[in-house]
Write a protein that holds these residues in place. Structure first.
Motif, PDB file in Angstrom:
ATOM      1  N   VAL A 432      41.978  46.961  48.510  1.00 40.43           N
ATOM      2  CA  VAL A 432      43.405  46.695  48.696  1.00 40.43           C
ATOM      3  C   VAL A 432      43.657  45.197  48.793  1.00 40.43           C
ATOM      4  CG1 VAL A 432      45.351  46.958  50.297  1.00 40.43           C
ATOM      5  CG2 VAL A 432      43.937  48.937  49.707  1.00 40.43           C
ATOM      6  N   TYR A 433      42.815  44.490  49.532  1.00 37.78           N
ATOM      7  CA  TYR A 433      43.007  43.047  49.617  1.00 37.78           C
ATOM      8  C   TYR A 433      42.867  42.398  48.243  1.00 37.78           C
ATOM      9  CZ  TYR A 433      41.980  38.162  49.964  1.00 37.78           C
ATOM     10  OH  TYR A 433      41.994  36.801  49.733  1.00 37.78           O
ATOM     11  N   CYS A 434      41.783  42.700  47.532  1.00 42.49           N
ATOM     12  CA  CYS A 434      41.543  42.046  46.239  1.00 42.49           C
ATOM     13  C   CYS A 434      42.611  42.413  45.213  1.00 42.49           C
ATOM     14  CB  CYS A 434      40.165  42.424  45.703  1.00 42.49           C
ATOM     15  SG  CYS A 434      38.782  41.676  46.600  1.00 42.49           S
ATOM     16  N   LEU A 435      42.898  43.703  45.081  1.00 43.24           N
ATOM     17  CA  LEU A 435      43.779  44.159  44.010  1.00 43.24           C
ATOM     18  C   LEU A 435      45.254  43.935  44.331  1.00 43.24           C
ATOM     19  CD1 LEU A 435      44.210  45.651  41.308  1.00 43.24           C
ATOM     20  CD2 LEU A 435      44.192  47.796  42.605  1.00 43.24           C
ATOM     21  N   VAL A 436      45.652  44.251  45.547  1.00 41.45           N
ATOM     22  CA  VAL A 436      47.079  44.205  45.871  1.00 41.45           C
ATOM     23  C   VAL A 436      47.481  42.851  46.440  1.00 41.45           C
ATOM     24  CG1 VAL A 436      48.953  45.278  47.168  1.00 41.45           C
ATOM     25  CG2 VAL A 436      47.105  46.702  46.253  1.00 41.45           C
ATOM     26  N   VAL A 437      46.811  42.403  47.508  1.00 41.24           N
ATOM     27  CA  VAL A 437      47.240  41.178  48.193  1.00 41.24           C
ATOM     28  C   VAL A 437      46.902  39.945  47.374  1.00 41.24           C
ATOM     29  CG1 VAL A 437      46.983  39.782  50.282  1.00 41.24           C
ATOM     30  CG2 VAL A 437      47.063  42.282  50.446  1.00 41.24           C
ATOM     31  N   ASN A 438      45.639  39.820  46.972  1.00 40.80           N
ATOM     32  CA  ASN A 438      45.221  38.629  46.235  1.00 40.80           C
ATOM     33  C   ASN A 438      45.748  38.618  44.804  1.00 40.80           C
ATOM     34  OD1 ASN A 438      43.232  37.323  44.253  1.00 40.80           O
ATOM     35  ND2 ASN A 438      42.619  36.391  46.183  1.00 40.80           N
ATOM     36  N   HIS A 439      45.918  39.785  44.221  1.00 43.65           N
ATOM     37  CA  HIS A 439      46.196  39.883  42.787  1.00 43.65           C
ATOM     38  C   HIS A 439      47.651  40.263  42.485  1.00 43.65           C
ATOM     39  CE1 HIS A 439      44.577  41.458  38.645  1.00 43.65           C
ATOM     40  NE2 HIS A 439      45.799  40.988  38.541  1.00 43.65           N
ATOM     41  N   LEU A 440      48.020  41.522  42.768  1.00 45.67           N
ATOM     42  CA  LEU A 440      49.339  41.989  42.354  1.00 45.67           C
ATOM     43  C   LEU A 440      50.467  41.221  43.028  1.00 45.67           C
ATOM     44  CD1 LEU A 440      48.864  45.867  42.161  1.00 45.67           C
ATOM     45  CD2 LEU A 440      48.638  44.160  40.341  1.00 45.67           C
ATOM     46  N   MET A 441      50.301  40.870  44.293  1.00 43.89           N
ATOM     47  CA  MET A 441      51.364  40.128  44.978  1.00 43.89           C
ATOM     48  C   MET A 441      51.575  38.758  44.334  1.00 43.89           C
ATOM     49  SD  MET A 441      50.855  41.113  49.029  1.00 43.89           S
ATOM     50  CE  MET A 441      52.151  39.985  49.547  1.00 43.89           C
ATOM     51  N   GLU A 442      50.503  38.143  43.860  1.00 37.41           N
ATOM     52  CA  GLU A 442      50.637  36.822  43.239  1.00 37.41           C
ATOM     53  C   GLU A 442      51.264  36.917  41.846  1.00 37.41           C
ATOM     54  OE1 GLU A 442      50.111  33.782  44.447  1.00 37.41           O
ATOM     55  OE2 GLU A 442      49.683  34.667  46.401  1.00 37.41           O
ATOM     56  N   ILE A 443      50.859  37.893  41.056  1.00 35.94           N
ATOM     57  CA  ILE A 443      51.476  38.066  39.734  1.00 35.94           C
ATOM     58  C   ILE A 443      52.947  38.453  39.895  1.00 35.94           C
ATOM     59  CG2 ILE A 443      51.441  39.393  37.595  1.00 35.94           C
ATOM     60  CD1 ILE A 443      49.103  37.570  37.703  1.00 35.94           C
ATOM     61  N   ALA A 444      53.233  39.348  40.840  1.00 32.14           N
ATOM     62  CA  ALA A 444      54.613  39.742  41.093  1.00 32.14           C
ATOM     63  C   ALA A 444      55.450  38.539  41.504  1.00 32.14           C
ATOM     64  CB  ALA A 444      54.658  40.815  42.179  1.00 32.14           C
ATOM     65  N   GLY A 445      54.896  37.684  42.343  1.00 38.58           N
ATOM     66  CA  GLY A 445      55.615  36.495  42.773  1.00 38.58           C
ATOM     67  C   GLY A 445      55.891  35.541  41.624  1.00 38.58           C
ATOM     68  N   ALA A 446      54.912  35.389  40.732  1.00 38.76           N
ATOM     69  CA  ALA A 446      55.111  34.512  39.570  1.00 38.76           C
ATOM     70  C   ALA A 446      56.204  35.055  38.657  1.00 38.76           C
ATOM     71  CB  ALA A 446      53.797  34.368  38.799  1.00 38.76           C
ATOM     72  N   LEU A 447      56.247  36.368  38.470  1.00 38.75           N
ATOM     73  CA  LEU A 447      57.298  36.978  37.651  1.00 38.75           C
ATOM     74  C   LEU A 447      58.669  36.811  38.298  1.00 38.75           C
ATOM     75  CD1 LEU A 447      56.032  40.407  36.274  1.00 38.75           C
ATOM     76  CD2 LEU A 447      56.943  38.510  34.947  1.00 38.75           C
ATOM     77  N   ALA A 448      58.737  37.105  39.601  1.00 36.72           N
ATOM     78  CA  ALA A 448      60.017  37.031  40.292  1.00 36.72           C
ATOM     79  C   ALA A 448      60.549  35.606  40.319  1.00 36.72           C
ATOM     80  CB  ALA A 448      59.875  37.577  41.709  1.00 36.72           C
ATOM     81  N   ALA A 449      59.654  34.617  40.411  1.00 39.29           N
ATOM     82  CA  ALA A 449      60.096  33.226  40.417  1.00 39.29           C
ATOM     83  C   ALA A 449      60.732  32.842  39.081  1.00 39.29           C
ATOM     84  CB  ALA A 449      58.919  32.303  40.733  1.00 39.29           C
TER      85      ALA A 449
END
Length: 512
Positions: A432-449
């Motif tokens: 969960v940390y690697c896939l969701v927190v480190n990964h998906l949250m960062e890609i999602a943030g880049a898209l939303a920005a």
């Protein structure tokens, strides 16, 4: 020229920059401050209020107030002194973090503040080197060599062991480095190897009685005293260098040889982020078993996900770790025809040619991204007991000609955990940390920005809910997710592999 070379790291749209950019020193300060502030705000500080573009946090150690602009990429730190906000430069920020951590943990640490300062100096050297260099034409290599910020939640992500820039800069991926590798002859009676290392023999020619052993030039500089006796008595001989260049990837010590479509991972006695990047004996002895388990899992998958396997290693019995080289699969037939692989971390950082900079529909792009990167990681865990380290630097996402994600490729058997070697609960937390927190949250943030108003989390919930794992309902309803505490880990001197987590608000929970 790349966008990230022209301005400080992009903050959220609530902290727009002025028209004029800072000088090189201020730019280095800005890059270095972002991950350090992210650590401080996540692990120690507590949010108090927002004041327009500014966000105010309380530092519990001295009960002081700190404010920054932006949330995802905080900038311009200020502390309140006698009711007045005073700006902190990078040196002042390091001093503040050190004071807070001493109070927070009750422990001194003289090493980490020096690394924080050194990380900033490395960024300054990289910026200067980039101004004189040309980025690679190949889009994949450009994505691997884009990481000026690097790990977004680490206090010193760009530190290079404290040595002078002349020692490491020629081999820095962030400076668009490319260079030949050194070839050694290793006397046959001293060779230790496991797995398939035959690709190494195609890199050059060894004299009779010797086997070919490639070496990273920086590796030899660092290990020189350890190897002097072996060169003197003939256990090692120098054979020159390759006639072709290799390209350092984001991991620094892993090189890609396009001519041979091969990755080579070396030992470097240098601390990069949390660990000394040496190929440790215990990891080498386990890597073939771990890699076989991942390969077996991926062979059962329908569709295009791929594993870039660690085939085997070769080294010397008298310098097992110092001279080790790990052979990793290239793309070969694993990559879908016509697709271009890109480093996921590069998508977050930004690089010239990134598909996120195109006029894309974010919902379509994000749905395709989730459909590629989530199923392999969850299926490997659920059906095979394999916990792949699916974070940003171990995930490649291949895109088609329109920039749409069509395939995920994963790498690094060294970071893989197997059940029941680790308890299922610990394996799930790591995933969960690697896939969701480190990964998906960062890609999602880049898209939303890039697309204000776009909410990436309903699609993420739908993708995760498709998978029949007993842990999924709790993942989608829990108020928090596990976030690794890299600042606390490094300050307290914990082992780099000894992950410690704190609760982070869960964006997957409906209503958050």
């Amino acid at each position: 020229m790349e966008r990230v070379d022209l301005m400080p790291p992009p903050a959220d749209d609530d902290s727009a920059h002025g028209d004029s950019g800072p000088g090189d020193g201020a730019l280095a300060d800005a890059y270095a401050a972002v991950p350090l502030l992210n650590c401080l705000l996540r692990e120690v500080a507590r949010p108090v209020r927002s004041e327009g573009a500014h966000h105010v946090h309380r530092l519990p150690g001295g009960d002081r107030l700190l404010r920054v602009r932006g949330t995802r990429r905080p900038i311009e730190p200020e502390v309140e002194v006698a009711g007045v906000w005073q700006r902190l430069g990078h040196t002042g920020l390091v001093a503040l973090v050190a004071e807070e951590m001493r109070r927070h943990t009750g422990l001194p640490n003289h090493e980490l503040p020096a690394e924080m300062l050194a990380s900033r100096d490395v960024v300054a050297a990289l910026l200067a080197a980039r101004a004189r260099a040309t980025p690679p034409d190949d889009l994949y290599l450009r994505s691997e060599q884009s990481l000026l910020t690097g790990h977004t939640h680490h206090p010193a992500p760009k530190a290079r062991g404290g040595g002078p820039a002349t020692g490491w800069l020629p081999y820095a991926p962030e400076a668009y480095a490319r260079f030949p590798i050194t070839l050694l002859g290793l006397r046959e009676d001293t060779v230790v190897e496991e797995g398939d290392t035959s690709a190494l023999d195609g890199l050059g020619t060894a004299p009779p009685g010797y086997r070919l052993l490639p070496a990273h030039p920086w590796q030899l500089d660092l290990a020189g005293p350890e190897l002097a006796a072996a060169f003197a008595d003939g256990r090692l001989v120098r054979l020159g260098a390759t006639a072709f260049d290799t390209w350092p990837t984001a991991a620094v010590r892993t090189l890609y040889t396009p001519e041979h479509d091969l990755f080579l991972k070396f030992s470097l006695d240098v601390r990069i982020t949390n660990d000394i990047r040496r190929l440790w004996r215990h990891d080498l002895l386990a890597v073939c078993r771990t890699d076989a388990a991942v390969r077996s899992a991926f062979r059962t998958f329908d569709g295009p996900p791929a594993w870039l396997g660690d085939r085997g290693y070769r080294t010397a019995d008298f310098a097992f770790e110092a001279l080790a080289v790990l052979v990793r699969d290239g793309f070969g037939e694993r990559l879908l025809p016509g697709a271009t692989p890109l480093l996921a971390a590069g998508l977050v950082e930004g690089f010239d040619g990134s598909p996120l900079d195109r006029a894309i529909d974010p919902a379509t792009w994000w749905t395709a991204y989730l459909a590629r990167v989530v199923p392999p990681a969850l299926t490997a865990f659920a059906q095979h007991g394999v916990v792949i380290e699916a974070h940003l630097q171990n995930t490649l996402v291949a895109v088609d000609a329109d920039g749409l994600p069509v395939q995920a490729l994963y790498r690094d058997a060294e970071g893989v955990k197997l059940l029941p070697d680790v308890p299922r609960r610990a394996g799930w937390e790591r995933l969960v940390y690697c896939l969701v927190v480190n990964h998906l949250m960062e890609i999602a943030g880049a898209l939303a920005a890039r697309h204000p108003g776009f909410d990436p989390w309903p699609a993420a919930r739908r993708e995760l809910a498709r998978h029949d794992l007993p842990e999924i309902p709790a993942l989608l309803t829990s108020p928090t997710l596990p976030a690794k505490t890299n600042l606390v880990l490094r300050w307290t001197g914990a082992d780099g592999a000894d992950a410690r987590y704190l609760p982070l608000p869960n964006p997957l929970r409906e209503g958050t």
